[in-house]
Design an enzyme around this catalytic site. Structure first.
Site, PDB file in Angstrom:
ATOM      1  N   LYS A  22       0.849  -1.206   0.000  1.00  0.00           N
ATOM      2  CA  LYS A  22       0.000   0.000   0.000  1.00  0.00           C
ATOM      3  C   LYS A  22       0.883   1.254   0.000  1.00  0.00           C
ATOM      4  CE  LYS A  22      -1.763   1.413   4.067  1.00  0.00           C
ATOM      5  NZ  LYS A  22      -1.456   2.793   4.495  1.00  0.00           N
ATOM      6  N   ASN A  23       1.893   1.265   0.880  1.00  0.00           N
ATOM      7  CA  ASN A  23       2.674   2.495   1.061  1.00  0.00           C
ATOM      8  C   ASN A  23       3.709   2.742  -0.027  1.00  0.00           C
ATOM      9  OD1 ASN A  23       1.093   2.986   3.239  1.00  0.00           O
ATOM     10  ND2 ASN A  23       2.619   2.451   4.776  1.00  0.00           N
ATOM     11  N   CYS A 117      -4.858  12.174  13.128  1.00  0.00           N
ATOM     12  CA  CYS A 117      -5.550  10.889  13.091  1.00  0.00           C
ATOM     13  C   CYS A 117      -5.357  10.241  14.460  1.00  0.00           C
ATOM     14  CB  CYS A 117      -5.015  10.019  11.963  1.00  0.00           C
ATOM     15  SG  CYS A 117      -3.481   9.213  12.348  1.00  0.00           S
ATOM     16  N   ARG A 122       0.358  14.304  13.439  1.00  0.00           N
ATOM     17  CA  ARG A 122       0.869  14.054  12.086  1.00  0.00           C
ATOM     18  C   ARG A 122       0.839  15.317  11.207  1.00  0.00           C
ATOM     19  NH1 ARG A 122      -1.247   8.369  10.022  1.00  0.00           N
ATOM     20  NH2 ARG A 122       0.596   8.559   8.682  1.00  0.00           N
ATOM     21  N   ASP A 306       4.924   0.424  12.120  1.00  0.00           N
ATOM     22  CA  ASP A 306       3.720  -0.229  11.593  1.00  0.00           C
ATOM     23  C   ASP A 306       3.624  -1.694  12.004  1.00  0.00           C
ATOM     24  OD1 ASP A 306       3.589   1.562   8.414  1.00  0.00           O
ATOM     25  OD2 ASP A 306       3.157   2.137  10.477  1.00  0.00           O
ATOM     26  N   ARG A 398      -8.513  -0.713   4.873  1.00  0.00           N
ATOM     27  CA  ARG A 398      -7.675   0.307   4.230  1.00  0.00           C
ATOM     28  C   ARG A 398      -6.300  -0.254   3.904  1.00  0.00           C
ATOM     29  NH1 ARG A 398      -7.117   5.767   7.217  1.00  0.00           N
ATOM     30  NH2 ARG A 398      -5.682   5.863   5.485  1.00  0.00           N
TER      31      ARG A 398
HETATM   32  C1  EPZ Z   1       4.236   6.894   6.557  1.00  0.00           C
HETATM   33  O1  EPZ Z   1       3.429   7.877   7.151  1.00  0.00           O
HETATM   34  C2  EPZ Z   1       3.346   5.677   6.408  1.00  0.00           C
HETATM   35  N1  EPZ Z   1       2.221   6.008   5.509  1.00  0.00           N
HETATM   36  C3  EPZ Z   1       2.818   5.247   7.769  1.00  0.00           C
HETATM   37  O2  EPZ Z   1       2.052   4.060   7.585  1.00  0.00           O
HETATM   38  C4  EPZ Z   1       4.009   4.928   8.676  1.00  0.00           C
HETATM   39  O3  EPZ Z   1       3.537   4.604   9.961  1.00  0.00           O
HETATM   40  C5  EPZ Z   1       4.934   6.151   8.750  1.00  0.00           C
HETATM   41  O4  EPZ Z   1       5.331   6.558   7.418  1.00  0.00           O
HETATM   42  C6  EPZ Z   1       6.194   5.869   9.558  1.00  0.00           C
HETATM   43  O5  EPZ Z   1       6.888   4.789   8.989  1.00  0.00           O
HETATM   44  C7  EPZ Z   1       2.453   6.033   4.172  1.00  0.00           C
HETATM   45  O6  EPZ Z   1       3.557   5.815   3.700  1.00  0.00           O
HETATM   46  C8  EPZ Z   1       1.265   6.356   3.306  1.00  0.00           C
HETATM   47  P1  EPZ Z   1       6.149  10.225   8.750  1.00  0.00           P
HETATM   48  P2  EPZ Z   1       3.968   9.407   7.211  1.00  0.00           P
HETATM   49  O7  EPZ Z   1       6.001  11.517   8.008  1.00  0.00           O
HETATM   50  O8  EPZ Z   1       4.855   9.684   6.078  1.00  0.00           O
HETATM   51  C9  EPZ Z   1       6.358  13.573  12.071  1.00  0.00           C
HETATM   52  C10 EPZ Z   1       0.276   2.610   7.879  1.00  0.00           C
HETATM   53  O9  EPZ Z   1      -0.061   2.011   8.893  1.00  0.00           O
HETATM   54  N2  EPZ Z   1       6.204  14.553  10.984  1.00  0.00           N
HETATM   55  O10 EPZ Z   1       7.312   9.350   8.443  1.00  0.00           O
HETATM   56  O11 EPZ Z   1       2.786  10.276   7.440  1.00  0.00           O
HETATM   57  C11 EPZ Z   1       5.111  12.732  12.268  1.00  0.00           C
HETATM   58  O12 EPZ Z   1       4.190  13.401  13.107  1.00  0.00           O
HETATM   59  C12 EPZ Z   1       0.670   4.055   7.958  1.00  0.00           C
HETATM   60  O13 EPZ Z   1       0.358   2.109   6.733  1.00  0.00           O
HETATM   61  C13 EPZ Z   1       6.220  15.914  11.262  1.00  0.00           C
HETATM   62  O14 EPZ Z   1       6.349  16.319  12.433  1.00  0.00           O
HETATM   63  O15 EPZ Z   1       4.829   9.380   8.536  1.00  0.00           O
HETATM   64  C14 EPZ Z   1       5.661  11.472  12.910  1.00  0.00           C
HETATM   65  O16 EPZ Z   1       5.800  11.684  14.304  1.00  0.00           O
HETATM   66  C15 EPZ Z   1       0.386   4.629   9.329  1.00  0.00           C
HETATM   67  N3  EPZ Z   1       6.100  16.825  10.262  1.00  0.00           N
HETATM   68  C16 EPZ Z   1       7.053  11.343  12.277  1.00  0.00           C
HETATM   69  O17 EPZ Z   1       7.360  12.620  11.707  1.00  0.00           O
HETATM   70  C17 EPZ Z   1       5.969  16.430   8.943  1.00  0.00           C
HETATM   71  O18 EPZ Z   1       5.868  17.307   8.057  1.00  0.00           O
HETATM   72  C18 EPZ Z   1       7.132  10.292  11.166  1.00  0.00           C
HETATM   73  O19 EPZ Z   1       6.046  10.531  10.305  1.00  0.00           O
HETATM   74  C19 EPZ Z   1       5.946  15.042   8.666  1.00  0.00           C
HETATM   75  C20 EPZ Z   1       6.082  14.128   9.693  1.00  0.00           C
END
Ligand code: EPZ
Length: 426
Positions: A22-23, A117, A122, A306, A398
């Site tokens: 998916k990702n 969420c 996020r 995850d 999802r």
């Molecule tokens: C991706 O989400 C994945 N989703 C998530 O999978 C996964 O849990 C996550 O990466 C971490 O591996 C997809 O790829 C579609 P991040 P993403 O930006 O990119 C902070 C699932 O279960 N952050 O790596 O949204 C954020 O709050 C889903 O399939 C900021 O502060 O995660 C978090 O604490 C859930 N500012 C950390 O970074 C930003 O602009 C990592 O988030 C962006 C992120």
């Protein structure tokens, strides 16, 4: 709302095919917007998030056709607007991934801010700051990100935090920018690498994906391509944990063992015998109860967040005390409260779940709150005395393709129940 009814006590035996990731599919489908011709993307999983993405692209005027094997042809040449509306973005945060491609290819994008969420606030500040550094004029007002630019200009970006979709969005924005972009402290996830490989197949010049420094040399145009999405490492890990919890023996096909070193290491520590091949993983628990393990989540290649809920479910029925620390998201332990209701001896201390494993859980009605938490409740149901009814399983749909069919194929007693009729109180 539909629910899953699981009657616990059976060990999982047999083999199943793992679906596409998916990702990886989500950013790659967004990347097709960058091309000046159609692309055909294969091994796309049949998931609700994929349907949402197709609807999002369709509303922009992009033409999509899907064949019976979930191969999707995406033709961006007839796009007539660059708008990602709130009512779609609120159901799938990953919609933010159209921001970079739209800006790079069309010089404009109006994308709803994804709300928070269940697992955390996020924010997307790093996406916005990176695009501004590439020369975009971005205002955030009324719940929307409004971005405009002439041609983006390459620069050096140092990410404050490792962000997967942030890295992906900025990589997609940079491929058509003028000059060179370097992304430091980039995410190293395999899905980032898969996206970079797809972009290069379209004519981009991306190097270093999979390391923490990605270099992009901007090009003038990209063409459509044919690309197969990589296997889903989280689905793979989820089924490995399910087999380990039930003392079973499974063979997972069409997967990529090299993507799961951290997960495989922990499962071997818990007593599982694991063998791997080019595109398969076999786990044999030999009827044994797993040993509890200690886990600390972190960005790839460390143990993935995850897979955190799933290993909590294993620890709940493992021998000994296991500690699981979540370092990526601020609120990703909702499954613990539900597993406690099933008889688990687990408590939270800050960002750590401390579990003293019990022989058996007891089935109960439980509620899913997010995608991976829901999966962990299904796993807990597999090892519980009696029936477990998991509600709000739209979360599961999802991210897991036909989860009950695949689990039933491995011998689980699981079936999907129609939604409960909510009686009006009139
Ligand atoms: C991706 O989400 C994945 N989703 C998530 O999978 C996964 O849990 C996550 O990466 C971490 O591996 C997809 O790829 C579609 P991040 P993403 O930006 O990119 C902070 C699932 O279960 N952050 O790596 O949204 C954020 O709050 C889903 O399939 C900021 O502060 O995660 C978090 O604490 C859930 N500012 C950390 O970074 C930003 O602009 C990592 O988030 C962006 C992120």
């Amino acid at each position: 709302m539909e629910r899953l009814l699981i009657r616990g006590g059976r060990s999982l035996e047999g083999d199943i095919r793992i679906s596409g990731a998916k990702n990886a599919a989500l950013p790659i489908m967004a990347a097709t917007l960058l091309a000046d011709g159609p692309s055909v993307i294969g091994n796309i999983p049949d998931l609700h998030d994929i349907t949402t993405t197709m609807e999002l692209l369709g509303r922009m005027g992009v033409r999509l056709t899907v064949d019976e094997r979930m191969r999707v042809e995406i033709d961006p040449t007839c796009i007539d607007n660059c708008h990602a509306p709130y009512e779609l973005v609120k159901t799938m945060r990953a919609s933010i991934l159209v921001l970079g491609p739209l800006l790079a290819r069309h010089g404009e994008a109006d994308v709803s801010l994804p709300g928070g969420c269940a697992i955390g606030t996020r924010p997307v500040n790093l996406h916005v700051e990176g695009l501004r550094a590439l020369g975009a004029d971005i205002s955030v007002a009324n719940g929307y990100i409004r971005a405009r630019c002439r041609r983006l200009k390459g620069t050096r970006l140092v990410m404050d935090l490792v962000t997967v979709t942030g890295t992906e969005n900025l990589m997609m924005a940079a491929v058509l920018a003028e000059g060179q972009t370097i992304i430091e402290n980039a995410a190293r996830e395999p899905e980032v690498v898969d996206l970079a490989n797809c972009l290069n197949a379209m004519g981009a010049r991306v190097s270093g994906a999979g390391t923490d420094t990605i270099t992009i040399e901007g090009v003038e145009r990209l063409s459509g391509t044919r690309y197969e999405v990589l296997p889903d490492r989280i689905e793979t890990g989820t089924f490995l944990v399910a087999a380990a919890m039930t003392g079973g023996r499974v063979h997972l096909k069409n997967t990529a063992p090299y993507l799961l070193d951290a997960v495989i290491g922990k499962l071997r520590e818990s007593g599982a015998e694991i063998t791997v091949g080019e595109d398969w993983i076999a786990l044999d628990m030999g009827g044994r109860r797993p040993h509890a393990v200690n886990v600390r989540t972190a960005p790839y290649p460390a143990y993935p967040t995850d897979m955190q809920a799933q290993i909590c479910a294993l620890n709940a029925v493992a021998e000994g005390v296991g500690m699981v620390t979540e370092t990526v998201f601020e609120n990703r332990f909702m499954h613990v409260l539900e597993i406690q209701r099933m008889g688990a001896d687990v408590r939270l201390e800050g960002h750590t779940a401390i579990s003293n494993g019990v022989e058996r859980l007891t089935g109960a009605p439980v509620m899913a709150t997010d995608l991976r938490a829901s999966a962990s409740l299904v796993l807990a149901g597999l090892v519980s005395e009696g029936d477990t009814l998991v509600d709000r399983i739209y979360h599961i749909d999802r991210g897991y393709e036909c989860i009950e069919e695949k689990l039933a194929q491995l011998g689980a007693d699981i079936r999907r129940m129609p939604g409960e009729i909510v009686r009006s109180h009139a």
